[in-house]
Write an enzyme that holds these catalytic residues in place. Sequence first.
Site, PDB file in Angstrom:
ATOM      1  N   ASP A  32       0.853  -1.180   0.000  1.00 56.09           N
ATOM      2  CA  ASP A  32       0.000   0.000   0.000  1.00 56.09           C
ATOM      3  C   ASP A  32       0.892   1.234   0.000  1.00 56.09           C
ATOM      4  O   ASP A  32       1.940   1.248   0.656  1.00 56.09           O
ATOM      5  CB  ASP A  32      -0.928   0.031   1.221  1.00 56.09           C
ATOM      6  CG  ASP A  32      -1.878   1.223   1.169  1.00 56.09           C
ATOM      7  OD1 ASP A  32      -2.911   1.129   0.492  1.00 56.09           O
ATOM      8  OD2 ASP A  32      -1.568   2.256   1.789  1.00 56.09           O
ATOM      9  N   GLU A  34       1.062   5.631   0.261  1.00 60.22           N
ATOM     10  CA  GLU A  34       0.463   6.945   0.486  1.00 60.22           C
ATOM     11  C   GLU A  34       1.179   7.919  -0.435  1.00 60.22           C
ATOM     12  O   GLU A  34       2.395   7.810  -0.643  1.00 60.22           O
ATOM     13  CB  GLU A  34       0.603   7.381   1.950  1.00 60.22           C
ATOM     14  CG  GLU A  34      -0.080   6.456   2.947  1.00 60.22           C
ATOM     15  CD  GLU A  34      -1.559   6.273   2.684  1.00 60.22           C
ATOM     16  OE1 GLU A  34      -2.202   7.230   2.173  1.00 60.22           O
ATOM     17  OE2 GLU A  34      -2.091   5.181   2.961  1.00 60.22           O
ATOM     18  N   HIS A 173      -5.423   4.985   6.347  1.00 55.75           N
ATOM     19  CA  HIS A 173      -4.645   5.784   5.402  1.00 55.75           C
ATOM     20  C   HIS A 173      -3.181   5.902   5.824  1.00 55.75           C
ATOM     21  O   HIS A 173      -2.524   6.891   5.504  1.00 55.75           O
ATOM     22  CB  HIS A 173      -5.257   7.177   5.215  1.00 55.75           C
ATOM     23  CG  HIS A 173      -6.592   7.166   4.546  1.00 55.75           C
ATOM     24  ND1 HIS A 173      -6.761   6.829   3.221  1.00 55.75           N
ATOM     25  CD2 HIS A 173      -7.824   7.417   5.028  1.00 55.75           C
ATOM     26  CE1 HIS A 173      -8.041   6.898   2.919  1.00 55.75           C
ATOM     27  NE2 HIS A 173      -8.707   7.246   3.994  1.00 55.75           N
ATOM     28  N   ASP A 178      -2.765  -0.192   6.333  1.00 55.53           N
ATOM     29  CA  ASP A 178      -3.662  -0.570   5.237  1.00 55.53           C
ATOM     30  C   ASP A 178      -3.209  -1.866   4.582  1.00 55.53           C
ATOM     31  O   ASP A 178      -4.030  -2.696   4.174  1.00 55.53           O
ATOM     32  CB  ASP A 178      -3.732   0.549   4.196  1.00 55.53           C
ATOM     33  CG  ASP A 178      -4.544   1.751   4.689  1.00 55.53           C
ATOM     34  OD1 ASP A 178      -4.918   1.739   5.872  1.00 55.53           O
ATOM     35  OD2 ASP A 178      -4.784   2.672   3.901  1.00 55.53           O
TER      36      ASP A 178
END
Length: 571
Positions: A32, A34, A173, A178
Amino acid sequence: MTTEATRAPALAVQETLGLGTDLRDVTFVVVDLETTGGSPRDCGITEIGAVKVRGGEVIGELQTFVNPGEPIPPFIQSLTGITDAMVRDAPRSAAAVTSFLEFAKGAVLVAHNARFDISFLKAACAAAEMPWPRHDVLDTVHLARQVMRRDEVRNHKLSTLAVAFGATTTPDHRALHDARATVDVLHGLIGRLGSLGVTTFEELASYTSRVTPEQRRKRHLARDLPNVPGVYVFKDGQGRPLYVGVSVDIRTRVGSYFTASEQRSRMSEMVRIAESVTPIPCATTLEARVRELRLIASAKPRYNRRSRHPERAWWVRLTDEPFPRLSVVKRVHAGDEEWMGPFRSKSSADEAVQALHEVVPLRQCLVRISPTRHSSPCVLADMGRCAAPCIGGVDVEGYGRTVAQARTALRGDARPVLAGLQARMSELSGQERYEDAGTVRDRLAALVRGVARSQRASPLLATAELVAARRSPVGGWDLVCIRHGRLAGSTSAPRGADPMPYVEALRASAEVVPPPAVPGDSALPDETELLLRWLEEPGTRVVDIEGTWTCPVGGAAAAQDELAPALGWAS
């Protein structure tokens, strides 16, 4: 700073997958990211989180911040809690992605909405002139859409699926959190498919490409359909609409429902029930999209999810009284001068109202206040968040100046209100109150969308007639006639022909549309929005107009375009 924690001794990672590889022998790396925004072309990575699993066990984890080489937008900081200070000394994307690829070597990559994460990883490799390894990729969103029934989950967001599968980590987030939640979702999906006989990676990877016998047997339904733009309606044995779709080529699109390219589980179910397909040829692709919208709204086919209930729209208006307030209503009434919307839900309308209240001290009580008789103050008056007309804190004229701020935001220049909300978000983020900042962000998003829709729609609803043209993909011109926000007619001028006779014929034959008393009278709000998007696309030319089609320079539409990348919107 880069950290890597290992929960168990690392196992050997296979370099290639043979035929029929047992899922227990496959190494998955769930990843994942960001980022600073939604586009890998313009935005950078701020954090990478990855979990390596094999045989249902976690064998390693990786987490690293990434310096994106640019400031992180305040909206993203409030969403993720990742600040510029946190990534200042972190490795740049080339070094961070290199570490990740070494960690993921030989594994199958897994992500929730994999296209997003993989596109950023590929872009980082391209920027660093590094080759992208040929990983197999599994998308848990795509897999969940095939496995989870509509009565089990309301959507396929990671947070929803994490609850459905009892994930031990709540997605918030942050990349590693995540990724951990996605591991639990992956294992839950594999468990579901195991009961259906899916035990190898090849079966898992190709599961969504299966074509059922029912799909194959229905291929004859597309045989006699025309190869033209238009709408198609799947119907059951009693002639009731099951599904309405639109395509530039009706026959080809309907034929795809009986092949491996159709991967939606609900469509497989629909095809099993369907007994006929009705084609509705259209002069232009825009006409086809409008007809699709109208048919879905009127027939409400059970396999369509979009636009089935346009009557459920919500609006926000300023009340007509000495001390006006904002009111959420199901319908704007004739005489309402200031309104915004429509909103998809009452909760979105409420968020927009709360956003405006953050910076404009309008009263929020529901009672009608007299200019001459006073009453007891509320808590907001005591907090200084209301002008307090109830206790004579302001007269009608003074309160009118407060109302003027709201009118200006709704009708014209929304920049002062939006600047106030952005300042409030920055203040909360600076205090590390990220959850509160996220609440303000959501309210800001609702306000911007609601005001933008009304500011863009109002001029078109007031325009008696607008004729526009765009080059057709097959040559010639697509011509449309719009009256009071409704598609009144559409035609095509062939290649090489003078388009003006076609324009005159279109105007003469177009539907008569009376001026609307309130929004929604002349056309569905979604139809007006669809026409606006078509008019605003590059290549569209206004041929003639009866009226004035404008939008305020400092309006919310401009702000929506500015905020779209940071909030991951399609502007």
